[in-house]
Motif scaffolding. Structure first.
Motif, mmCIF file in Angstrom:
data_model
loop_
_atom_site.group_PDB
_atom_site.id
_atom_site.type_symbol
_atom_site.label_atom_id
_atom_site.label_comp_id
_atom_site.label_asym_id
_atom_site.label_seq_id
_atom_site.Cartn_x
_atom_site.Cartn_y
_atom_site.Cartn_z
ATOM 1 N N SER A 151 -19.514 -26.560 -10.142
ATOM 2 C CA SER A 151 -20.083 -27.585 -11.041
ATOM 3 C C SER A 151 -20.986 -28.513 -10.232
ATOM 4 O O SER A 151 -20.937 -28.525 -9.001
ATOM 5 C CB SER A 151 -18.964 -28.432 -11.647
ATOM 6 N N ARG B 180 -19.033 -32.193 -17.036
ATOM 7 C CA ARG B 180 -18.429 -32.861 -18.214
ATOM 8 C C ARG B 180 -17.067 -33.404 -17.808
ATOM 9 O O ARG B 180 -16.037 -32.734 -17.959
ATOM 10 C CB ARG B 180 -18.253 -31.851 -19.348
ATOM 11 N N GLN C 101 -25.642 -28.238 -22.724
ATOM 12 C CA GLN C 101 -24.303 -28.176 -22.165
ATOM 13 C C GLN C 101 -24.101 -29.104 -20.961
ATOM 14 O O GLN C 101 -23.121 -29.820 -20.871
ATOM 15 C CB GLN C 101 -23.989 -26.719 -21.778
ATOM 16 N N ASP D 85 -8.610 -34.636 -14.868
ATOM 17 C CA ASP D 85 -9.815 -34.475 -15.700
ATOM 18 C C ASP D 85 -10.948 -35.410 -15.255
ATOM 19 O O ASP D 85 -12.093 -35.229 -15.645
ATOM 20 C CB ASP D 85 -9.488 -34.761 -17.175
ATOM 21 N N GLN E 5 -13.761 -30.201 -14.177
ATOM 22 C CA GLN E 5 -13.973 -29.862 -15.581
ATOM 23 C C GLN E 5 -13.259 -28.557 -15.914
ATOM 24 O O GLN E 5 -13.282 -27.615 -15.134
ATOM 25 C CB GLN E 5 -15.450 -29.833 -15.946
ATOM 26 N N HIS E 6 -12.596 -28.543 -17.080
ATOM 27 C CA HIS E 6 -11.922 -27.345 -17.611
ATOM 28 C C HIS E 6 -11.045 -26.684 -16.562
ATOM 29 O O HIS E 6 -11.112 -25.470 -16.372
ATOM 30 C CB HIS E 6 -12.949 -26.324 -18.114
ATOM 31 N N GLU F 255 -7.996 -25.774 -16.343
ATOM 32 C CA GLU F 255 -7.102 -24.679 -16.715
ATOM 33 C C GLU F 255 -7.892 -23.439 -17.106
ATOM 34 O O GLU F 255 -7.471 -22.314 -16.846
ATOM 35 C CB GLU F 255 -6.119 -25.117 -17.827
ATOM 36 N N LYS F 256 -9.104 -23.634 -17.674
ATOM 37 C CA LYS F 256 -9.920 -22.471 -18.044
ATOM 38 C C LYS F 256 -10.431 -21.776 -16.786
ATOM 39 O O LYS F 256 -10.420 -20.562 -16.668
ATOM 40 C CB LYS F 256 -11.117 -22.906 -18.882
ATOM 41 N N ARG F 257 -10.880 -22.584 -15.827
ATOM 42 C CA ARG F 257 -11.478 -21.989 -14.627
ATOM 43 C C ARG F 257 -10.416 -21.282 -13.795
ATOM 44 O O ARG F 257 -10.635 -20.194 -13.283
ATOM 45 C CB ARG F 257 -12.211 -23.066 -13.826
ATOM 46 N N ARG G 140 -1.550 -23.502 -18.446
ATOM 47 C CA ARG G 140 -1.977 -23.973 -19.767
ATOM 48 C C ARG G 140 -1.796 -25.483 -19.848
ATOM 49 O O ARG G 140 -1.043 -26.072 -19.074
ATOM 50 C CB ARG G 140 -1.233 -23.261 -20.893
ATOM 51 N N ARG G 141 -2.498 -26.044 -20.822
ATOM 52 C CA ARG G 141 -2.447 -27.485 -21.066
ATOM 53 C C ARG G 141 -1.676 -27.700 -22.355
ATOM 54 O O ARG G 141 -1.833 -26.933 -23.303
ATOM 55 C CB ARG G 141 -3.883 -27.995 -21.214
#
Ligand code: EPU
Length: 430
Positions: free
Chosen positions: A19, A46, A69, A399, A403-404, A406-408, A417-418
């Motif tokens: 990022s 973000r 984005q 956070d 950014q993100h 758990e997704k990354r 997971r969150r």
């Protein structure tokens, strides 16, 4: 309140993209107050800290909105508001960066004192000294800073403190000096890549700054800065954190679109721990086959090892063979991650700004709390490698800078997971 649930023990594998840098974005956004036209900032992460700075700029009369984005549009609408909003400023130290731009472009600033900080004392004396040298009148009470100046004039400013230079202080004074009359020389300027990025943004807007990346900056004031389009550098701390996570889990992770040349000290520390790092032109790949080795390391201003990587590297050290040691030279109190790591089975003894870490074979998942941003990142690194399930509360801290997450990490194979915290009020958090 949200929490992260991580089932550890899976080696991370795969590729992610870095990022843009949080610590470049925040002072650059503040510096956009100086600019007459429109700034388009590219590669903006973000993050909640970025949203906080957007809220501060809007309250100061700026137009600030996402366009696409990861691009931000920032435009000064000729506003003359000089009082920064208390609720946002108190929640983030980087809000101090609006002080210099407000004083030089609007003639005054009233700023609530940025709030307390769990990583230790974070004074602002060098920011105030610098602005006073340029001619600002500054008065401070227990709650607020009041500054004013009919015009700032260039001068010679020394920004060295007892633990090195100040990053945001350099950004603040440098930004103010771009519109001051005559020449400003900043000695003992911070050389961090994020501060170089602030300087390059200002130059792209028409500022005259010489010596970027050195400890002496020469700034010749101009009458006006024009808008520009500018792309942020990658976030070297985010990248370092993912490399540490790969190393902790015995995985194989490649981070693309990063700047290895900004990360020599971090790369060297992780390599010394027995991890192979392949350095490409703008990629870094970390893989570990054997055991982690214990090392000693010390944080220092750039080009030294960043204090913002200390907690994550300390987490790695917990899993190494033998005894290692950590010296925190920038923020001697920055050890709030220790308690959580200990609850997971780490053997750490702290004495002042030193920590001795005796490696253990395994850490165990449990309930821990993210006390601050990088402490939270350290707990994530440990949890990914630990046996069983770790629940990390106060994810909001994480956070602020990732950014993100758990997704990354999920993309790299982590079981993470969150969820909304259950019984948030009644449960004990570490
Ligand atoms: N210091 C003073 N007087 C001052 C300012 C700083 O003595 O007026 C001291 C501090 O107490 C510290 C040292 O100087 O011992 C360095 O602090 P610095 O001012 O450089 O910190 P900062 O600019 O407020 C930025 C980052 C921090 C990072 C430090 C050090 C941002 C938004 N923050 O803070 O990042 O730890 O530089 O590299 O850029 C983080 O991202 O987790 C974070 C805390």
């Amino acid at each position: 309140m949200q929490e992260l649930v991580i089932h550890g023990g899976r080696a991370l594998r795969g590729t992610i993209t870095a990022s843009g840098s949080k610590n470049a974005a925040l002072p650059i956004m503040a510096a956009s107050i100086l600019v007459k036209g429109t700034t388009i900032l590219r590669r903006v992460p973000r993050l909640t800290d970025v949203e906080t700075m957007i809220a501060i700029l809007r309250a100061l009369g700026m137009e600030a909105r996402w366009v696409g984005q990861d691009s931000l549009m920032l435009r000064s609408r000729g506003a003359d508001i000089t009082v920064a909003p208390r609720e946002w400023v108190r929640s983030m130290r980087a809000s101090i960066c609006v002080l210099g731009p407000l004083v030089v472009s609007r003639g005054a600033a009233t700023l609530p004192l940025p709030g307390g900080c769990v990583i230790g004392e974070r004074p602002i004396d060098l920011h105030l000294k610098g602005l006073r040298t340029l001619g600002a009148e500054i008065y401070q009470d227990t709650h607020q800073i009041y500054a004013r100046a009919s015009a700032l004039k260039g001068g010679r400013v020394k920004l060295g403190g007892p633990r090195g230079s100040t990053c945001l202080g350099t950004a603040n004074i440098m930004a103010a000096a771009t519109l001051a009359q005559g020449e400003t020389v900043i000695e003992f300027a911070a050389k961090e890549p994020e501060i170089q990025d602030v300087a390059r943004y200002l130059v792209a807007c028409g500022a005259q700054i010489h010596g970027i990346g050195s400890s002496t900056l020469r700034i010749r004031g101009t009458d006006r800065l024009e808008g520009c389009e500018y792309s942020l550098i990658p976030d070297r701390i985010e990248v370092g954190t993912y490399l540490a996570a790969a190393a902790a889990t015995g995985g194989d992770v490649c981070v693309e679109e990063c700047r290895p040349d900004h990360m020599a000290a971090t790369i060297e520390a992780i390599e010394r721990m027995g991890v192979q790092i392949d350095v490409g032109r703008n990629t870094l790949r970390a893989r570990r086959a054997g055991d982690l080795r214990a090392i000693q390391f010390s944080t220092a201003p750039y080009p030294g090892l960043p204090t913002d990587m200390q907690p994550q590297l300390s987490a790695l050290l917990c899993l190494a063979r033998g005894a290692g040691a950590v010296r925190e030279s920038v923020y001697p109190e920055r050890f709030t991650h220790v308690r959580g790591l200990q609850r997971m089975g780490a053997r750490i003894t702290r004495r002042g700004h030193l920590a001795v870490v005796q490696g253990v074979r395994k850490m165990e998942g449990t309930r821990v709390g993210a006390t601050d941003l990088r402490a939270g990142a350290a707990l994530v690194v440990a949890a990914l490698a630990a046996q069983g399930r770790t629940v990390i509360s106060k994810v909001a801290q994480i956070d602020r800078g990732y950014q993100h997450i758990e997704k990354r990490l999920g993309k790299l194979g982590a079981r993470i997971r969150r969820r909304e915290a259950r019984w948030a009020g009644s449960r004990r958090s570490a």
